[in-house]
Motif scaffolding. Structure first.
Motif, PDB file in Angstrom:
ATOM      1  N   SER A   1      17.696  -4.374  71.288  1.00  0.00           N
ATOM      2  CA  SER A   1      18.165  -5.741  71.139  1.00  0.00           C
ATOM      3  C   SER A   1      17.207  -6.722  71.775  1.00  0.00           C
ATOM      4  CB  SER A   1      19.548  -5.878  71.785  1.00  0.00           C
ATOM      5  OG  SER A   1      19.904  -7.221  71.921  1.00  0.00           O
TER       6      SER A   1
ATOM      7  N   TRP B   1      17.874  -9.856  72.312  1.00  0.00           N
ATOM      8  CA  TRP B   1      18.625 -10.667  73.269  1.00  0.00           C
ATOM      9  C   TRP B   1      18.743  -9.955  74.603  1.00  0.00           C
ATOM     10  CZ3 TRP B   1      20.245 -14.543  75.741  1.00  0.00           C
ATOM     11  CH2 TRP B   1      21.354 -14.474  76.599  1.00  0.00           C
ATOM     12  N   GLU B   2      18.998  -8.629  74.580  1.00  0.00           N
ATOM     13  CA  GLU B   2      19.099  -7.875  75.828  1.00  0.00           C
ATOM     14  C   GLU B   2      17.762  -7.897  76.574  1.00  0.00           C
ATOM     15  OE1 GLU B   2      20.446  -4.007  74.883  1.00  0.00           O
ATOM     16  OE2 GLU B   2      22.471  -4.623  74.331  1.00  0.00           O
TER      17      GLU B   2
ATOM     18  N   ARG C   1      17.432 -11.328  78.088  1.00  0.00           N
ATOM     19  CA  ARG C   1      18.305 -11.490  79.245  1.00  0.00           C
ATOM     20  C   ARG C   1      17.784 -10.704  80.439  1.00  0.00           C
ATOM     21  NH1 ARG C   1      24.244  -9.578  78.249  1.00  0.00           N
ATOM     22  NH2 ARG C   1      23.137  -7.575  78.366  1.00  0.00           N
TER      23      ARG C   1
ATOM     24  N   LYS D   1      28.003 -18.041  84.330  1.00  0.00           N
ATOM     25  CA  LYS D   1      28.329 -18.263  82.925  1.00  0.00           C
ATOM     26  C   LYS D   1      27.637 -19.509  82.381  1.00  0.00           C
ATOM     27  CE  LYS D   1      32.874 -16.003  82.993  1.00  0.00           C
ATOM     28  NZ  LYS D   1      34.336 -16.210  82.862  1.00  0.00           N
TER      29      LYS D   1
ATOM     30  N   LEU E   1      24.109 -18.628  81.763  1.00  0.00           N
ATOM     31  CA  LEU E   1      24.035 -17.708  80.640  1.00  0.00           C
ATOM     32  C   LEU E   1      24.194 -18.453  79.317  1.00  0.00           C
ATOM     33  CD1 LEU E   1      23.776 -14.722  79.825  1.00  0.00           C
ATOM     34  CD2 LEU E   1      26.264 -14.573  79.902  1.00  0.00           C
ATOM     35  N   GLU E   2      25.127 -19.397  79.266  1.00  0.00           N
ATOM     36  CA  GLU E   2      25.322 -20.179  78.048  1.00  0.00           C
ATOM     37  C   GLU E   2      24.076 -21.001  77.730  1.00  0.00           C
ATOM     38  OE1 GLU E   2      28.788 -22.477  78.725  1.00  0.00           O
ATOM     39  OE2 GLU E   2      30.184 -20.779  78.535  1.00  0.00           O
TER      40      GLU E   2
ATOM     41  N   GLU F   1      21.548 -18.687  76.295  1.00  0.00           N
ATOM     42  CA  GLU F   1      21.884 -18.344  74.912  1.00  0.00           C
ATOM     43  C   GLU F   1      21.493 -19.462  73.953  1.00  0.00           C
ATOM     44  OE1 GLU F   1      26.015 -17.510  75.170  1.00  0.00           O
ATOM     45  OE2 GLU F   1      25.738 -15.375  75.601  1.00  0.00           O
TER      46      GLU F   1
ATOM     47  N   TYR G   1      17.838 -19.186  73.433  1.00  0.00           N
ATOM     48  CA  TYR G   1      17.519 -18.015  72.612  1.00  0.00           C
ATOM     49  C   TYR G   1      17.804 -18.262  71.129  1.00  0.00           C
ATOM     50  CZ  TYR G   1      17.907 -13.321  70.662  1.00  0.00           C
ATOM     51  OH  TYR G   1      17.767 -12.213  69.866  1.00  0.00           O
ATOM     52  N   GLN G   2      18.946 -18.877  70.836  1.00  0.00           N
ATOM     53  CA  GLN G   2      19.330 -19.089  69.444  1.00  0.00           C
ATOM     54  C   GLN G   2      18.451 -20.118  68.739  1.00  0.00           C
ATOM     55  OE1 GLN G   2      23.509 -19.980  69.435  1.00  0.00           O
ATOM     56  NE2 GLN G   2      24.109 -17.892  69.967  1.00  0.00           N
TER      57      GLN G   2
ATOM     58  N   TYR H   1      15.356 -15.103  68.025  1.00  0.00           N
ATOM     59  CA  TYR H   1      16.669 -14.991  67.380  1.00  0.00           C
ATOM     60  C   TYR H   1      16.537 -14.970  65.864  1.00  0.00           C
ATOM     61  CZ  TYR H   1      21.295 -16.363  65.746  1.00  0.00           C
ATOM     62  OH  TYR H   1      22.481 -16.416  65.082  1.00  0.00           O
TER      63      TYR H   1
ATOM     64  N   ARG I   1      18.254 -11.810  63.931  1.00  0.00           N
ATOM     65  CA  ARG I   1      19.640 -12.058  63.547  1.00  0.00           C
ATOM     66  C   ARG I   1      20.073 -11.220  62.357  1.00  0.00           C
ATOM     67  NH1 ARG I   1      18.533 -18.209  61.435  1.00  0.00           N
ATOM     68  NH2 ARG I   1      17.121 -17.687  59.741  1.00  0.00           N
TER      69      ARG I   1
END
Length: 531
Positions: free
Chosen positions: A327, A329-330, A333, A353, A356-357, A360, A363-364, A369, A373
């Motif tokens: 992954s 994303w992993e 992270r 959190k 983290l948001e 994200e 990343y997106q 991504y 995806r």
């Protein structure tokens, strides 16, 4: 179908694990890394650079692995990466072009780039460099900044500078007239080389029509860059991996009943040569057309090699326990964790959190991504897929990248010397033909004398060997020192040993088959046996 495709795509999305031979390395240092900048700033720069280079790299097919960057927290926080270019030097110079473009777009960066041979940019400009600069004095002195090459002179640093001092000096300089900017002759020579890109890199991409199983077509449609893994798996195959290709359990589960589709595949010219030059027998379970239709058979043969390469790479990585760890994303992270982005906060806490948001969101909006995806829940609509394949086939005949690339006008080895070049230096042209022949005869005699004192002489075939044997039978009492020396038949020994080497490969890749492929030659399987 979704569960099945996602399971093997996770393996294929893994980073390349080749050792760092024939590898280019690069490091990007923002000026802010010398101050108390936050990790968030470095992550923001990371994503900005990846998004900036994505349009440059999207049309290109890398030989082994794509251009990438990761965050390195020590000794000075910076971005770094490496790329194995293997047999395709275009990859290395395309990376240099990308780094120059990054330095133009982000002027507050200092960039280092080197490869397994060292400061290869200096090697390219060797005839235009100041005399004091050599491999021993170049440490922490060569950087890219604002689209130019910078060399820190001894007038500023008499001793080898440490990295932080070098970066501080570069950050204090302004414009191309800075004291660290390399001489104009160096800049012009380097710009001439890099100015051929990205067009030269794109021209290295070859398009070819192949017949492959529908599962392989799906992989190549969603991730065209995965062709590099297939070619690597096929070209570097061994006895163990060939066992997986013989069964084709993952990509050809229904054997000869599997649906086959025609697709256009993009690969580098080096990859195409690596596939075509090697003779490879199709597995018994693989559906192949009749040889009577030559064009269709060649398309199927090349597609078979690609499919077998994917199967071997998949099974080998699965065996190594890599499944499910691909992954992006992993990986992203994890890099945040290592660089201290979460500031030691406990996972699940409100502040954690929030960070983290935010990560994200970065990343997106990144190219990572967009590339990943289509892999982690995929449902393959076969009808739509076949329509897409037909639309791709509508491009038939529009391939304009198949033309050969014009050879570049000269290189670092051209007679492009600076004013310090000494006219009295020795050239190969100064050796006349008689002198060369005399040297070769003397060398051959000396070699034969050395061989006569060893058993190695018996492994070579000599000219007039039969005549020599008859003479030896009638003059057995002649002193060995007075014996006539017969020269080694170089041509015959070369061909004989070459064929023996090819035969010993038993159809696998090796030095002999690779050299023959580069010369456009293919030998039958039984060549050299019993000879």
């Amino acid at each position: 179908m979704a569960a099945g495709t996602s399971s093997y795509s996770s393996i294929f999305s893994l980073k390349n694990s080749r050792p760092p031979d024939d590898t280019v390395f690069y490091s990007i240092y923002p000026d802010s890394c010398l101050s108390s900048s936050s990790a968030e700033d470095l992550h923001s720069l990371h994503l900005q650079i990846l998004n900036y280079v994505q349009p440059l790299t999207a049309p290109y097919i890398w030989q082994h692995q794509p251009f990438s960057l990761s965050i390195t927290p020590a000794p000075v926080p910076h971005l770094s990466g490496h790329l194995c270019f293997g047999d395709n030097l275009e990859d290395e110079w395309f990376v240099v072009h990308i780094l120059f473009e990054i330095s133009k777009r982000f002027p507050n960066l200092s960039i280092r780039v080197w490869d397994s041979d060292g400061e290869f940019l200096l090697i390219e400009c060797a005839f235009h460099l100041p005399k004091w600069l050599n491999p021993e004095t170049s440490t922490n002195r060569v950087f890219l900044r604002s689209g130019r090459l910078h060399i820190l002179p001894p007038s500023i640093f008499q001793e080898t500078p440490n990295l932080e001092d070098a970066l501080r000096l570069l950050a204090s300089q302004d414009g191309k007239d800075s004291s660290t900017s390399a001489p104009d002759a160096v800049q012009l020579h380097l710009n001439k080389k890099i100015g051929e890109y990205p067009e030269r890199a794109y021209g290295n991409v070859h398009k070819v029509r192949v017949l492959v199983p529908v599962s392989v077509a799906w992989l190549l449609r969603h991730e065209p860059c995965l062709i590099s893994l297939s070619v690597e798996g096929f070209y570097d195959r061994d006895i163990d991996s060939m066992k997986y290709a013989a069964r084709m359990e993952r990509l050809l589960p229904r054997g000869k009943q599997e649906e086959m589709v025609e697709v256009v595949v993009r690969m580098s010219r080096t990859m195409y040569a690596q596939l075509v030059q090697q003779k490879f027998q199709a597995p018994a379970c693989y559906p192949m057309p009749e040889r009577s239709n030559v064009a269709k058979y060649l398309e199927a043969e090349l597609g078979m090699k690609i499919a077998c390469g994917f199967e071997m790479m998949y099974q080998m990585r699965k065996k190594q326990g890599a499944e499910g760890k691909g992954s992006t994303w992993e990986a992203f992270r994890d890099s945040l964790e290592r660089s201290g982005y979460f500031k030691g906060l406990l996972p699940g806490s409100n502040k954690y959190k929030t960070l983290l948001e935010k990560a994200e969101g970065y990343y997106q909006n990144s190219s990572l991504y967009s590339r990943a995806r289509n892999l982690k829940d995929v449902d393959l609509d076969v009808d739509q897929f076949m329509k897409d394949m037909e639309s791709v086939m509508g491009l038939r005949g529009s391939d304009k990248n198949d033309s050969d690339i014009d050879l570049e006008e000269g290189s670092s080895s051209d007679l492009d010397f600076d004013d310090d070049y000494e006219e009295g230096s020795e050239h190969a042209d100064d050796i006349d033909e008689d002198g060369e022949n005399e040297f070769m005869h003397s060398y051959s005699d000396a070699l034969n004398k050395e061989l006569k004192a060893t058993t190695l002489d018996k492994t070579f075939v000599h000219a007039n060997e039969e005549t020599s044997k008859k003479k030896d039978e009638g003059t057995s009492n002649v002193d060995d020192e007075m014996e006539e020396l017969t020269p080694v038949d170089v041509d015959f020994n070369l061909v004989k040993n070459f064929l023996e080497s090819y035969s010993s490969q038993e159809g696998l890749s090796g030095p002999a088959s690779n050299l023959l492929g580069l010369m456009g030659l293919r030998l039958p399987d039984d060549v050299g046996k019993g000879k």
